[in-house]
Design an enzyme around this catalytic site. Structure first.
Site, PDB file in Angstrom:
ATOM      1  N   SER A 299       0.668  -1.139   0.106  1.00 55.56           N
ATOM      2  CA  SER A 299       0.137  -0.148   0.294  1.00 55.56           C
ATOM      3  C   SER A 299       0.688   1.291   0.532  1.00 55.56           C
ATOM      4  CB  SER A 299      -1.356  -0.019   1.119  1.00 55.56           C
ATOM      5  OG  SER A 299      -0.061   0.045   2.239  1.00 55.56           O
TER       6      SER A 299
ATOM      7  N   ARG B 243       4.402  -8.166   3.933  1.00 58.90           N
ATOM      8  CA  ARG B 243       3.070  -9.471   4.752  1.00 58.90           C
ATOM      9  C   ARG B 243       1.871  -9.344   3.994  1.00 58.90           C
ATOM     10  NH1 ARG B 243       4.318  -8.384  11.052  1.00 58.90           N
ATOM     11  NH2 ARG B 243       4.116  -5.882  10.303  1.00 58.90           N
TER      12      ARG B 243
ATOM     13  N   ASN C 118      10.981   0.731   1.759  1.00 55.14           N
ATOM     14  CA  ASN C 118       9.777   1.577   1.741  1.00 55.14           C
ATOM     15  C   ASN C 118       9.562   0.944   3.181  1.00 55.14           C
ATOM     16  OD1 ASN C 118       7.818   2.745   1.527  1.00 55.14           O
ATOM     17  ND2 ASN C 118       6.890   1.400   0.585  1.00 55.14           N
TER      18      ASN C 118
ATOM     19  N   TYR D 157       9.747   6.466  16.844  1.00 57.97           N
ATOM     20  CA  TYR D 157       9.647   6.728  15.627  1.00 57.97           C
ATOM     21  C   TYR D 157      10.745   7.899  14.939  1.00 57.97           C
ATOM     22  CZ  TYR D 157       8.083   7.816  10.571  1.00 57.97           C
ATOM     23  OH  TYR D 157       7.903   7.951   9.269  1.00 57.97           O
TER      24      TYR D 157
ATOM     25  N   LYS E 115      14.327   6.521  12.683  1.00 58.48           N
ATOM     26  CA  LYS E 115      13.907   7.381  11.211  1.00 58.48           C
ATOM     27  C   LYS E 115      15.657   7.830  11.148  1.00 58.48           C
ATOM     28  CE  LYS E 115      10.984   6.154   9.070  1.00 58.48           C
ATOM     29  NZ  LYS E 115      10.910   4.821   7.861  1.00 58.48           N
TER      30      LYS E 115
END
Length: 223
Positions: free
Chosen positions: A15, A37, A80, A145, A149
């Site tokens: 997606s 997955r 990604n 997060y 990153k």
């Protein structure tokens, strides 16, 4: 990079940005393998979905074995796959922290190590790491997060220096607020969201630059 006839692997293909990019790459004549997955709903003769948990070394190695048994090397890797975890430091579950780091940081390592030997052999290749504006500055309840990153940006910067003399480009894109289901869980109200297909087109434009140009640390955000 001229994409026609090349082989690409895109993680997190089911997606969002990954899905859109797979479509753009196949339209360019690239043989694309999507690793995720959940099933990637892309019907194209140039696309192959490989059910893969990229946090698992065993599953990741099995996926790359499949690709490399059919092709001499991977010409393009797009790391990604990712997800968010947004909570206060007192309430972040350690297991959730480990899962986030495994997806956002360890998975790019596991994938990159499998493509570099083939790229070195032909002295050509492109690796794109999809980081985030959160890898440039921290924000409230974003410690997990942001850590992942920031780490991915550091991983990328080190690889630039390690691989550029081998003819391998390591490119990083740091998108701002993007209209994905992922972003909805961040608890951040954005005045404007970028479209996933537009971010995918930016990545495509980075990839298609001449092989002797390195689009390093690209930041895109809503106007």
């Amino acid at each position: 990079m001229e994409l026609k006839g090349k082989t690409a692997v895109v993680t997190g293909s089911s997606s969002g940005i990954g899905f859109e990019l797979c479509g753009l790459l196949t339209d360019k004549g690239t043989s694309v393998y999507g690793l995720s997955r959940r099933r990637t709903p892309l019907e194209h003769p140039g696309f192959t979905w490989l059910e893969t948990d990229v946090t698992s070394q065993e599953e990741t190695d099995r996926a790359f074995d499949t690709v490399l048994n059919k092709h001499e090397q991977v010409d393009l890797l797009v790391n990604n796959a990712g997800f968010g975890l947004f909570d206060s430091i007192e309430t972040i579950d350690p297991e959730a922290w480990n899962r986030l780091i495994a997806t956002n940081l360890t998975a790019p390592f596991l994938c990159t190590r499998r493509v570099v030997p083939g790229m070195k052999a032909i002295r050509r290749g492109t690796i794109v790491n999809v980081a985030s504006i959160a890898g440039k500055r921290g924000f409230r309840n974003g410690s997990a997060y942001c850590a992942s990153k920031f780490g991915l940006n550091g991983f990328s910067e080190a690889l630039v220096e390690e691989l550029r003399e081998e003819g391998i480009r390591v490119c990083t894109i740091n998108p701002g607020s993007t209209g994905t289901a992922f972003f909805e869980h961040a608890g951040i109200e954005a005045k404007k969201l970028m479209k996933t297909e537009d971010v995918a087109r930016v990545i495509l434009s980075m990839i298609e630059l001449p092989d002797d140009m390195l689009p390093d640390q690209v930041v895109v955000r809503p106007l």
